[in-house]
Every structure is written in structure tokens, then in C-alpha cells.
Write a protein that holds these residues in place. Structure first.
Motif, short mmCIF file in Angstrom:
data_model
loop_
_atom_site.label_atom_id
_atom_site.label_comp_id
_atom_site.label_asym_id
_atom_site.label_seq_id
_atom_site.Cartn_x
_atom_site.Cartn_y
_atom_site.Cartn_z
N MET A 37 -9.52 -8.15 41.42
CA MET A 37 -10.35 -8.18 40.22
C MET A 37 -10.34 -6.76 39.68
SD MET A 37 -12.18 -9.55 37.92
CE MET A 37 -12.71 -11.19 38.45
N ALA A 38 -9.57 -6.55 38.63
CA ALA A 38 -9.44 -5.21 38.04
C ALA A 38 -10.44 -5.11 36.89
CB ALA A 38 -8.02 -4.99 37.53
N VAL A 59 -9.21 -10.03 35.50
CA VAL A 59 -9.78 -8.84 34.86
C VAL A 59 -11.19 -9.15 34.37
CG1 VAL A 59 -7.56 -7.87 34.19
CG2 VAL A 59 -8.75 -9.40 32.61
N HIS A 60 -12.01 -8.14 34.30
CA HIS A 60 -13.39 -8.33 33.86
C HIS A 60 -13.92 -6.99 33.35
CE1 HIS A 60 -17.51 -9.91 33.82
NE2 HIS A 60 -16.95 -11.10 33.95
N GLY A 71 -23.02 -7.25 38.21
CA GLY A 71 -23.27 -8.55 38.83
C GLY A 71 -22.31 -9.61 38.31
N ALA A 72 -22.05 -9.57 37.01
CA ALA A 72 -21.15 -10.56 36.41
C ALA A 72 -19.72 -10.37 36.94
CB ALA A 72 -21.17 -10.43 34.89
N ALA A 73 -19.30 -9.12 37.11
CA ALA A 73 -17.95 -8.87 37.63
C ALA A 73 -17.83 -9.33 39.08
CB ALA A 73 -17.61 -7.38 37.51
N ASP A 79 -15.83 -16.36 41.83
CA ASP A 79 -15.33 -17.57 41.14
C ASP A 79 -13.81 -17.64 41.24
OD1 ASP A 79 -17.73 -18.48 40.38
OD2 ASP A 79 -17.59 -17.85 38.28
N ALA A 80 -13.17 -16.50 41.05
CA ALA A 80 -11.70 -16.49 40.99
C ALA A 80 -11.08 -16.63 42.38
CB ALA A 80 -11.22 -15.20 40.33
#
Ligand SMILES: NC(=O)c1ccc[n+]([C@@H]2O[C@H](COP(=O)([O-])OP(=O)(O)OC[C@H]3O[C@@H](n4cnc5c(N)ncnc54)[C@H](OP(=O)(O)O)[C@@H]3O)[C@@H](O)[C@H]2O)c1
Length: 285
Positions: A37-38, A59-60, A71-73, A79-80
Motif C-alpha cells: 500500500m503505497a 495506492v491511497h 486510519g483510512a489508509a 481491505d486490499a
């Protein structure tokens, strides 16, 4: 390399992937078959890392001063990929100016990004890592975390604060199977000087010979001895995936030199004033 239950490489949550060491690490992990997760403040700045990675790179957006965005990232990583094996914090900001030139507001922003941002990141991943009973948290500080430098003393102080946070954290989370590494880069050719060259608003000619020299140095092109960002990324990968990752990982011979010089200077002071120190003791009974 950490294993996980659903196939593929380990899962890495990275910050600061728009440029520099974070970007190089995301590319290195992608090329090594890891799942990443970049994140970057502006998600468009990091999309290209995912090209051709067959869904292994997500990506996020992530802003270190914003708990909700962190928190969302972290939630998007779960999730991913269903887990988080490594958190590597490469995002950070700088400030150039003498201690007297830097305002309280400027220092507050610096600490909000570098220190509280690190605290927010740790908060976001620890529940997941504790539940997994595995994981590794690594944050990039600096050789300057070990030895304050004129003109960037505030920046060095913010990095030293992160060092102390991680040293305590390492002991707290060891029993949950979670490792911690302080990554201390020396000079690496990245965008950091351009960004860190944001100077204190106030300038005082009294500091031309100290902070002024640092300001000039940071505004100049990197010297040839600056390390390559991809070699720093490979150092991080090798350190964190070793059978027993270290608590302290220096990147570059200059980082090792500065840390050893500091340790020797502390030892010399302790030895020179040992008599004074040991005479500080409880009241004789
Ligand atoms: N390069 C060196 O010589 C050196 C030496 C010692 C330590 N370090 C440390 O190494 C790490 C990586 O730096 P670098 O050299 O790769 O520099 P860089 O190319 O400037 O990368 C810094 C990253 O931090 C991100 N960032 C800045 N403010 C942020 C915020 N508020 N929230 C989230 N992300 C933010 C930047 O994103 P934007 O693009 O959105 O600004 C960028 O992706 C940093 O911790 C730095 O302190 C570097």
C-alpha cells in the motif's frame, strides 16, 4: 520475509512514496513481488508505482497530520490485502533555521508531522499487528537524531523524539511478536533538501556562521557522496527482512560515522565527570 496466510508476498504499508526513499522502496518491493500500500499526500503522485503490478500495489492518500486519513489508509490496506506485515514511515518534513530563528508555530508543525504523525501511524497499525501477533514497524529518522546539527536542530530534535518513542515501543510490543526498527539515513540524494529547505520565516545575521551555512548547504546541489535512494531502499529491505532485524539500522557510512562519534563523545563526557555523577546519591542513612 514475513509469511502470510493468503499467498503472495508480505504486506507493506508505506508513507512518503511520492518521491525519494519511500518511492524507491515502493518500487523495490514491487519488483521483489511484495504487496504494497503505497501512500502519498496526493494520491496521483504515487499511482505510477502500481503500473504493471497485477494488483499487488495499491495506492491511497495519507496526510501525517490527519488521523482520519491515516486510519483510512490502514483500513484500505486491510481491505486490499487482509493484513499488515510492515509499516515503513518514510514521510517527513524539515525546517531550516537556528533555534532562535524558528518560531513556536514552525516547531509545532514540524513536530505535528514528524513526531505526532509517527504516533498516529503506530496507533493505526498496532491493533491489527497485535491481533496477528506479528508485524514490524520501521520509521525513518536520521543520523541527525543521534547528533543535533546547527541550523536543523529542531528537525534533529523531532527525529530524536521519534527514536525515543520507538525504543520504548520496541520493549512494549515485543511480547506481541511485533518488531521495531529505527532507520537512520545519512545523506541520500532525494527531494528532501528542496522540501526541507523551507526556512524559518525569521532570519538573524547573528546566525550566518551556523544556521546560515546549513541553509546555504541545503540550497546547494547534493554532493557526489550522497547515497542513491534505491540503494537506501535495498538497505531497508535487507535490514527489515533479516532473521533478526535490528533496532537501529544506519543507512550509509556517514550515518555510522556520526552515530559512533556521538557515542564516543557521550562516553568521554561520562568518564570525565564520573566522580561528579556518582556523588549524586541518596541521603546517607
Ligand atoms: N535524504 C536525506 O539525505 C535524508 C537524510 C536523513 C533522513 N532522511 C529521512 O528520510 C525520509 C525520506 O525522505 P526523503 O529523503 O526520501 O525525502 P523526500 O523525497 O522529500 O520524501 C519525503 C516524503 O515525505 C512526504 N511528506 C512530507 N510531509 C508530509 C505529510 N505532512 N504527510 C505525509 N507525507 C508527507 C513527502 O510527500 P509530498 O511529496 O506530498 O511532500 C514525500 O513523499 C524522511 O523521514 C527524511 O527525514 C532523509
Amino acid at each position: 520475509m514475513a509469511e502470510n496466510g493468503n499467498g503472495g508476498g508480505a504486506v507493506w504499508l508505506l508513507t512518503g512514496c511520492s518521491t525519494g526513499i519511500g518511492r524507491a522502496l515502493a518500487e523495490t518491493l514491487r519488483d521483489e513481488g511484495q504487496r504494497v500500500m503505497a501512500t502519498a499526500r496526493t494520491v496521483d503522485d504515487v499511482r505510477a508505482v502500481a503500473d504493471g503490478a497485477d494488483g499487488r500495489i495499491a495506492v491511497h492518500a495519507l496526510e501525517l497530520t490527519d488521523e482520519a486519513s491515516i486510519g483510512a489508509a490502514a483500513a484500505a490496506t486491510l481491505d486490499a490485502f487482509g493484513r499488515i506485515d510492515y509499516l515503513v514511515g518514510c514521510g517527513s518534513t524539515g525546517l531550516v533555521g537556528s533555534v532562535e530563528e524558528c518560531s513556536v508555530d514552525e516547531m509545532q508543525h514540524l513536530f505535528d508531522v514528524n513526531v505526532l504523525g509517527t504516533h498516529r501511524l503506530i496507533h493505526a497499525v498496532l491493533p491489527t499487528m497485535r491481533a496477528q501477533r506479528s508485524g514490524h514497524i520501521a520509521i525513518l529518522t536520521s543520523k541527525g537524531a543521534f547528533q543535533g546539527q546547527p541550523g536543523v536542530a529542531g528537525y534533529c530534535a523531532s527525529k530524536a523524539a521519534v527514536n525515543a518513542l520507538l525504543e520504548g515501543l520496541a520493549i512494549e510490543v515485543a511480547e506481541f511478536g511485533i518488531g521495531v526498527t529505527i532507520v537512520a539515513p545519512g545523506l541520500v540524494r532525494t527531494n528532501f533538501h528542496a522540501k526541507a529547505s523551507r526556512s524559518s520565516e525569521k532570519r538573524m545575521p547573528e546566525y550566518d556562521a551556523s544556521a546560515g551555512v546549513t541553509r546555504e548547504y541545503i540550497n546547494s546541489p547534493y554532493p557526489p557522496e550522497a547515497a542513491d535512494a534505491h540503494s537506501a531502499a535495498r538497505g531497508i529491505l535487507r535490514g527489515l527482512t533479516a532473521p533478526e532485524p535490528p533496532l537501529n539500522l544506519a543507512l550509509g557510512a556517514d550515518a555510522i560515522d556520526m552515530i559512533r562519534t556521538k557515542m564516543a563523545a557521550v562516553e568521554a563526557d561520562l568518564a570525565r565527570f564520573e566522580q561528579v555523577s556518582v556523588e549524586v546519591r541518596p541521603v546517607a542513612g
